[in-house]
Design a protein around this motif. Sequence first.
Motif, PDB file in Angstrom:
ATOM      1  N   SER A  56      26.530  25.332  45.106  1.00 31.62           N
ATOM      2  CA  SER A  56      27.781  25.394  44.179  1.00 31.62           C
ATOM      3  C   SER A  56      28.774  26.116  45.204  1.00 31.62           C
ATOM      4  CB  SER A  56      27.543  26.579  43.117  1.00 31.62           C
ATOM      5  OG  SER A  56      26.658  25.954  42.200  1.00 31.62           O
ATOM      6  N   VAL A  57      30.025  25.790  44.940  1.00 31.32           N
ATOM      7  CA  VAL A  57      31.084  25.971  46.149  1.00 31.32           C
ATOM      8  C   VAL A  57      31.922  27.032  45.295  1.00 31.32           C
ATOM      9  CG1 VAL A  57      32.699  25.435  47.626  1.00 31.32           C
ATOM     10  CG2 VAL A  57      30.760  24.135  47.694  1.00 31.32           C
ATOM     11  N   PHE A  58      32.616  28.009  45.529  1.00 30.35           N
ATOM     12  CA  PHE A  58      33.683  28.558  44.573  1.00 30.35           C
ATOM     13  C   PHE A  58      34.781  28.143  44.958  1.00 30.35           C
ATOM     14  CE2 PHE A  58      30.719  32.496  44.940  1.00 30.35           C
ATOM     15  CZ  PHE A  58      30.422  32.553  43.518  1.00 30.35           C
ATOM     16  N   ALA A  60      39.396  28.043  45.271  1.00 28.78           N
ATOM     17  CA  ALA A  60      40.169  29.003  45.875  1.00 28.78           C
ATOM     18  C   ALA A  60      40.808  29.799  44.790  1.00 28.78           C
ATOM     19  CB  ALA A  60      41.208  28.262  46.378  1.00 28.78           C
ATOM     20  N   ARG A  61      40.891  29.436  43.452  1.00 32.72           N
ATOM     21  CA  ARG A  61      41.472  30.108  42.374  1.00 32.72           C
ATOM     22  C   ARG A  61      40.441  31.133  42.167  1.00 32.72           C
ATOM     23  NH1 ARG A  61      43.434  27.031  37.654  1.00 32.72           N
ATOM     24  NH2 ARG A  61      45.196  26.690  38.819  1.00 32.72           N
ATOM     25  N   PHE A  62      39.092  30.976  41.854  1.00 37.29           N
ATOM     26  CA  PHE A  62      38.194  31.994  41.705  1.00 37.29           C
ATOM     27  C   PHE A  62      38.342  33.100  42.806  1.00 37.29           C
ATOM     28  CE2 PHE A  62      34.026  33.680  42.586  1.00 37.29           C
ATOM     29  CZ  PHE A  62      33.735  34.359  41.417  1.00 37.29           C
ATOM     30  N   LEU A  63      38.142  32.595  43.874  1.00 37.77           N
ATOM     31  CA  LEU A  63      38.205  33.645  45.223  1.00 37.77           C
ATOM     32  C   LEU A  63      39.440  34.455  45.178  1.00 37.77           C
ATOM     33  CD1 LEU A  63      36.481  31.204  47.831  1.00 37.77           C
ATOM     34  CD2 LEU A  63      35.690  33.228  46.560  1.00 37.77           C
ATOM     35  N   ALA A  64      40.720  33.767  44.875  1.00 39.14           N
ATOM     36  CA  ALA A  64      41.866  34.703  44.772  1.00 39.14           C
ATOM     37  C   ALA A  64      42.005  35.735  43.640  1.00 39.14           C
ATOM     38  CB  ALA A  64      43.038  33.567  44.445  1.00 39.14           C
ATOM     39  N   ARG A  65      41.452  35.157  42.553  1.00 44.75           N
ATOM     40  CA  ARG A  65      41.488  36.128  41.337  1.00 44.75           C
ATOM     41  C   ARG A  65      40.351  37.402  41.546  1.00 44.75           C
ATOM     42  NH1 ARG A  65      41.457  31.720  36.467  1.00 44.75           N
ATOM     43  NH2 ARG A  65      44.026  31.626  36.497  1.00 44.75           N
ATOM     44  N   ARG A  66      39.269  36.971  42.407  1.00 39.24           N
ATOM     45  CA  ARG A  66      38.572  38.254  42.763  1.00 39.24           C
ATOM     46  C   ARG A  66      39.090  39.176  43.511  1.00 39.24           C
ATOM     47  NH1 ARG A  66      33.095  36.678  46.078  1.00 39.24           N
ATOM     48  NH2 ARG A  66      34.889  36.077  47.673  1.00 39.24           N
ATOM     49  N   ALA A  67      40.033  38.651  44.340  1.00 38.13           N
ATOM     50  CA  ALA A  67      41.178  39.890  44.831  1.00 38.13           C
ATOM     51  C   ALA A  67      40.623  40.488  46.172  1.00 38.13           C
ATOM     52  CB  ALA A  67      41.766  40.952  43.981  1.00 38.13           C
TER      53      ALA A  67
END
Length: 81
Positions: A56-58, A60-67
């Motif tokens: 599974s690969v995260f 970019a949107r998920f990683l950006a929302r993680r902040a």
Amino acid sequence: MDSVTGDDSTLREDWRTPHRSRLSPDHPQFEEISSRHAAAIEQNVPTYTDPASGFSVFTARFLARRAYCCASGCRHCPYEV
């Protein structure tokens, strides 16, 4: 713009694209990976399955929302690392 955090100034300018040092446009599966990434974002899911490894690969949107950057070398890391 696809604003995802309160302060997008910490994101790479091209944060929606894979981090070049982690996925080269010359990679033999670049198009398939890009397609899966785009589909996951469209479906608003945080991950997609890598076609070669099955991992599974995260997105970019998920990683950006993680902040924040976790410094794990994520393929789609939106931060300058």
